[in-house]
Design an enzyme around this catalytic site. Structure first.
Site, PDB file in Angstrom:
ATOM      1  N   GLU A 115      -7.818   2.000  28.300  1.00 55.32           N
ATOM      2  CA  GLU A 115      -8.597   2.537  27.179  1.00 55.32           C
ATOM      3  C   GLU A 115      -9.158   1.391  26.307  1.00 55.32           C
ATOM      4  OE1 GLU A 115      -5.919   5.669  25.917  1.00 55.32           O
ATOM      5  OE2 GLU A 115      -4.831   4.245  24.255  1.00 55.32           O
ATOM      6  N   LYS A 117      -9.197  -1.141  23.055  1.00 54.11           N
ATOM      7  CA  LYS A 117      -8.472  -1.355  22.001  1.00 54.11           C
ATOM      8  C   LYS A 117      -9.543  -1.436  20.711  1.00 54.11           C
ATOM      9  CE  LYS A 117      -4.960  -4.575  20.409  1.00 54.11           C
ATOM     10  NZ  LYS A 117      -5.177  -4.903  19.013  1.00 54.11           N
ATOM     11  N   ASP A 119     -10.753  -2.094  17.262  1.00 58.75           N
ATOM     12  CA  ASP A 119     -10.543  -2.848  16.148  1.00 58.75           C
ATOM     13  C   ASP A 119     -10.587  -2.351  14.814  1.00 58.75           C
ATOM     14  OD1 ASP A 119      -9.846  -5.254  14.928  1.00 58.75           O
ATOM     15  OD2 ASP A 119     -11.783  -6.427  15.137  1.00 58.75           O
ATOM     16  N   TYR A 226      -4.335   7.849  19.715  1.00 62.32           N
ATOM     17  CA  TYR A 226      -4.014   7.318  21.051  1.00 62.32           C
ATOM     18  C   TYR A 226      -2.592   7.600  21.331  1.00 62.32           C
ATOM     19  CZ  TYR A 226      -3.575   3.224  18.229  1.00 62.32           C
ATOM     20  OH  TYR A 226      -3.727   2.286  17.336  1.00 62.32           O
ATOM     21  N   LYS A 315      -6.878  -8.944  25.869  1.00 67.42           N
ATOM     22  CA  LYS A 315      -7.595  -9.251  24.612  1.00 67.42           C
ATOM     23  C   LYS A 315      -9.089  -9.635  25.301  1.00 67.42           C
ATOM     24  CE  LYS A 315      -6.695  -9.092  20.761  1.00 67.42           C
ATOM     25  NZ  LYS A 315      -5.509  -9.379  19.911  1.00 67.42           N
ATOM     26  N   CYS A 409     -25.012 -22.948 -13.141  1.00 69.22           N
ATOM     27  CA  CYS A 409     -25.965 -22.524 -11.973  1.00 69.22           C
ATOM     28  C   CYS A 409     -26.742 -23.487 -11.283  1.00 69.22           C
ATOM     29  CB  CYS A 409     -26.725 -21.345 -12.739  1.00 69.22           C
ATOM     30  SG  CYS A 409     -28.138 -20.575 -11.557  1.00 69.22           S
ATOM     31  N   CYS A 412     -30.615 -22.912 -12.528  1.00 68.18           N
ATOM     32  CA  CYS A 412     -30.980 -23.075 -14.138  1.00 68.18           C
ATOM     33  C   CYS A 412     -30.173 -23.640 -15.073  1.00 68.18           C
ATOM     34  CB  CYS A 412     -31.384 -21.494 -14.700  1.00 68.18           C
ATOM     35  SG  CYS A 412     -29.954 -20.772 -14.970  1.00 68.18           S
ATOM     36  N   CYS A 427     -24.226 -16.215 -12.292  1.00 69.76           N
ATOM     37  CA  CYS A 427     -25.095 -16.935 -13.308  1.00 69.76           C
ATOM     38  C   CYS A 427     -25.466 -15.767 -14.351  1.00 69.76           C
ATOM     39  CB  CYS A 427     -26.221 -17.462 -12.702  1.00 69.76           C
ATOM     40  SG  CYS A 427     -27.873 -17.860 -13.763  1.00 69.76           S
ATOM     41  N   CYS A 432     -32.974 -16.967 -15.315  1.00 73.29           N
ATOM     42  CA  CYS A 432     -32.850 -17.742 -14.340  1.00 73.29           C
ATOM     43  C   CYS A 432     -33.924 -17.719 -13.304  1.00 73.29           C
ATOM     44  CB  CYS A 432     -31.436 -17.678 -13.609  1.00 73.29           C
ATOM     45  SG  CYS A 432     -31.239 -18.521 -12.183  1.00 73.29           S
TER      46      CYS A 432
HETATM   47  S1  IVH Z   1      -1.013   1.831  21.527  1.00 74.14           S
HETATM   48  C1  IVH Z   1       3.364   2.167  21.447  1.00 74.14           C
HETATM   49  N1  IVH Z   1      -3.841   2.046  22.008  1.00 74.14           N
HETATM   50  O1  IVH Z   1      -3.517  -2.434  18.582  1.00 74.14           O
HETATM   51  C2  IVH Z   1       1.663   2.399  21.342  1.00 74.14           C
HETATM   52  N2  IVH Z   1      -2.744   0.852  20.190  1.00 74.14           N
HETATM   53  O2  IVH Z   1      -1.833  -4.752  18.760  1.00 74.14           O
HETATM   54  C3  IVH Z   1       1.151   1.075  20.799  1.00 74.14           C
HETATM   55  N3  IVH Z   1      -4.499  -0.328  18.892  1.00 74.14           N
HETATM   56  O3  IVH Z   1      -0.765  -1.305  16.539  1.00 74.14           O
HETATM   57  C4  IVH Z   1      -0.164   1.216  20.450  1.00 74.14           C
HETATM   58  N4  IVH Z   1      -6.238   0.295  19.963  1.00 74.14           N
HETATM   59  O4  IVH Z   1      -2.934  -0.228  15.867  1.00 74.14           O
HETATM   60  C5  IVH Z   1      -2.758   1.517  21.365  1.00 74.14           C
HETATM   61  N5  IVH Z   1      -6.028   2.477  22.508  1.00 74.14           N
HETATM   62  C6  IVH Z   1      -5.050   1.965  21.685  1.00 74.14           C
HETATM   63  C7  IVH Z   1      -5.095   1.087  20.536  1.00 74.14           C
HETATM   64  C8  IVH Z   1      -4.286   0.602  19.737  1.00 74.14           C
HETATM   65  C9  IVH Z   1      -6.049  -0.220  18.795  1.00 74.14           C
HETATM   66  C10 IVH Z   1      -3.864  -1.147  17.930  1.00 74.14           C
HETATM   67  C11 IVH Z   1      -2.846  -0.678  17.181  1.00 74.14           C
HETATM   68  C12 IVH Z   1      -1.523  -1.213  17.405  1.00 74.14           C
HETATM   69  C13 IVH Z   1      -2.252  -2.684  17.882  1.00 74.14           C
HETATM   70  C14 IVH Z   1      -1.516  -3.637  18.464  1.00 74.14           C
END
Ligand code: IVH
Length: 672
Positions: A115, A117, A119, A226, A315, A409, A412, A427, A432
């Site tokens: 799934e 990740k 941000d 999640y 990542k 500034c 001015c 400023c 200005c």
């Molecule tokens: S699972 C034990 N799933 O990424 C479960 N984390 O770098 C741990 N995060 O602290 C987390 N999307 O805040 C999980 N689909 C996802 C995520 C996710 C973002 C974040 C989460 C975690 C951090 C770790």
């Protein structure tokens, strides 16, 4: 006859159902206006029957007053992080390690869940007997901050689960600000003369960690959950991650799109696919999370230090590059805010050429110690303004000197001021030339007074020659004033004068926005115009009356009242009145020169940055006609998320289709 109690309960149930359809299923069945009407009805009933009050009523989302600080709360189970890998080899090693620890051969195929990740900001929600009791940030993993009041202000977080879950139920996920909402928020902030957020993550953090829940409420934050605080294995509970995600949805908790992958080859293919599609996700994604699907296997694998052995974050390569700082300039905005900008040796980052990057403010330049001739790391996150992340100190020339933020500034020469607790230096000189120029420029923009033909160059000349020192002066310009400037022909001077004259009749909302009052972006201007109706009434309103307007917060109210009380504000209004700018009462006028003039437009699916009503209003404002169904007569289909049959039909008919980003750029003035 139904009793008040029955009515109240029915309304609460109905509102919760609509919120669920909107936030979890992405399939709203009523308009925002209809939702607001039901909400108002509930508020009225609750006001008449205080005995029916309940903490999980949607009217209680923004309850208490702002607090002094956040209480620290220990997590019952630590909020761990994830191990990172950056390439396919790293993912393969993870898979081999998992199999080794489970005593399986190298050729075995494990079931994984894959799934995005997200941000955003880690959050834990604690429900007790299905009612939301506590929301806490991740903090240091062991102890977080109590942000319950703010979490309750987020409509995407249910106050009550849709099914009964006895006892304490701790669920974890990520709060985020949708990309489109982030872009809109920054636009509004910049229009109001405030500093924008560097990226959606910072914007989400800033919005969640607010001492005033009303501010959180005004930002369309979302959440995706999640995980539970401990992997469930009891009978009757989900046995796999995928089942858990489905269960969370049933409970009314939105969860990320998760794919089941059998074996590591499928994981790698899915990862690639997700990353390719990442611009389609409404949130910023900084990688893909790979999790062992089976809960029993998760428990068997357990944890190392602060990360589970059963999951890994794959990542994305960061959108960063190094380049050289050619110079550091300081820009003066229309509110006087001074913004340092790094002028860079052009470099391609994430597919776009970057030659300037914001350094935000004096503190940021000092903290990062950015100097002219430095090699710097530049980042571009999505649609965000590029920024300087850090200096490559090893590459610094020996003779380099620290950047000194100007105390005067640059335009001015006025002594720069910085108010206590503010990051922005300003400023203070309203006269200005840079401020005047920026104010006039803003006043004339399309969304403000829409004065066609008054371009940046011309504004610069008019201000430099002191023909214009305030917005009212525009309306006093004669043809000879314009012809005295270089490079303007007879015909265009005449056209411009007609355009300026036409601007006298603009509706109140536009004028309010055009005045560039702090915190007054387009939306706020509309709210104020609709509520007060005229400039005279608005200018007399007290802070309390302003703050009582739905959607107007305390900070905005104070800024508006301060503007009308200030000498400058009064002089501006008196000046505009003298030249005949009276602000027409807001009414619909047919638009013939809009971006969508004469087009029939259908909106389908869910848009993140605006409601369906707002989208239709924007279409109308641009001269288009919003239609409900796709036919041969449709000129454009705007396909939001989860668009269905209308999208298919439009494809069959060969109608032009744009996604939300495309629609926004159309409205912004992109190509038709
Ligand atoms: S699972 C034990 N799933 O990424 C479960 N984390 O770098 C741990 N995060 O602290 C987390 N999307 O805040 C999980 N689909 C996802 C995520 C996710 C973002 C974040 C989460 C975690 C951090 C770790």
């Amino acid at each position: 006859m139904k009793t008040a109690r029955q009515l109240v309960e029915e309304l609460r149930r109905e509102l919760a159902e609509h919120a669920h359809r909107y936030y979890v299923l992405d399939q709203p069945t009523i308009s925002d206006a209809e939702y607001d009407r039901l909400f108002a009805e509930l508020s009225r009933l609750e006001a008449d029957h205080p005995d029916l009050a309940s903490a999980d009523s949607p009217t209680q989302r923004v309850g208490g007053a702002p607090r002094a600080g956040f209480r620290q709360v220990p997590h019952t189970h630590p909020m761990v992080s994830l191990a990172n890998v950056f390439d396919v080899d790293g993912v393969r090693e993870f898979d081999l390690r998992v199999k080794r620890m489970l005593g399986q051969g190298a050729e075995a195929a494990i079931d994984y869940a894959v799934e995005p990740k997200i941000d955003g900001l880690g959050i834990e929600l604690t429900y007790e007997d299905s009612v939301l009791r506590l929301a806490s940030t991740r903090g240091d993993g062991s102890t977080g901050e109590d942000v319950t009041a703010n979490a309750k202000a987020i409509k995407a977080i249910p106050l009550r689960l849709r099914q009964r879950v006895p006892g304490a139920f701790e669920v974890r996920g990520e709060v985020y600000l949708p990309k489109a909402a982030f872009a809109a928020l920054n636009r509004d902030r910049e229009e109001a003369g405030e500093e924008g957020f560097a990226n959606p993550r910072n914007a989400a953090a800033g919005s969640l960690r607010q001492l005033d829940p009303a501010v959180t409420a005004a930002r369309p934050l979302r959440v995706l959950l999640y995980a539970l605080s401990t992997t469930p294995v009891a009978p009757g509970l989900p046995a796999t991650h995928l089942e858990l995600m489905a269960w969370l949805k049933d409970l009314g908790l939105a969860s990320p799109p998760t794919c089941r992958c059998h074996g590591i080859a499928e994981v790698i293919a899915t990862d690639e696919e997700m990353k390719e599609r990442r611009h389609r996700f409404p949130y910023d994604m900084d990688g893909v999370v790979v999790k062992v699907n089976d809960h029993r296997l998760q428990l068997e694998l357990g944890m190392v230090s602060r990360a589970p052995r059963w999951a890994v974050a794959f990542k994305l390569p960061p959108q960063e590059e190094t380049t050289t700082v050619r110079g550091i300039t300081v820009q003066v905005g229309r509110t006087g805010a001074l913004t340092p900008v790094a002028e860079l040796e052009p470099v391609t980052v994430g597919g776009a050429t970057v030659s300037r990057a914001t350094l935000h403010n004096a503190d940021e330049v000092a903290r990062k110690d950015v100097r002219v001739a430095d090699r710097v790391l530049v980042r571009r996150a999505g649609e965000v303004i590029p920024e300087v992340v850090a200096v490559v100190k090893e590459a610094r020339p020996e003779d380099s000197v620290p950047f000194v933020f100007p105390t005067r500034c640059p335009e001015c020469g006025a002594a720069v001021v910085r108010e206590d607790g503010e990051a922005v230096s300003r400023c203070p000189n309203r006269r200005c030339p840079a401020q005047v120029r920026e104010r006039i420029r803003h006043f004339a923009t399309r969304k403000a007074m829409d004065i066609d033909g008054l371009g940046d160059k011309l504004v610069e000349k008019l201000v430099a020659t002191e023909r214009v020192t305030g917005v009212a002066d525009l309306f006093r310009l004669g043809k000879e004033d314009l012809l005295a400037l270089e490079g303007i022909a007879d015909k265009s001077a005449e056209k411009l004068l007609v355009a300026i004259n036409a601007a006298k009749e603009r509706p109140l909302a536009r004028l309010l926005f055009a005045l560039g009052i702090r915190h007054v972006g387009e939306q706020v201007a509309k709210l104020l115009a609709n509520h007060f109706g005229s400039l005279a009434t608005l200018s007399q309103a007290t802070v309390e009356e302003l703050a009582a307007v739905h959607g107007i917060g305390a900070e905005v109210a104070a800024a508006v009242a301060a503007f009308f009380a200030s000498d400058d504000g009064r002089a501006t209004l008196a000046g505009l009145d003298r030249v005949g700018v009276r602000a027409a009462p807001a009414k619909a006028v047919p638009v013939t020169n809009g971006k969508l003039a004469g087009m029939t437009v259908v909106v389908t699916g869910t848009l993140r940055s605006m409601s369906r009503d707002q989208a239709q209003e924007r279409i109308a404002l641009e001269g288009g006609r919003a239609a409900a169904a796709v036919s041969k007569k449709t000129d454009l289909l705007v396909a939001g998320e989860a668009a269905g049959s209308k999208l298919q039909k439009a494809e069959q008919l060969g109608i032009k289709i744009v996604d939300e980003a495309g629609f926004l750029s159309l409205l912004e003035g992109g190509a038709k």
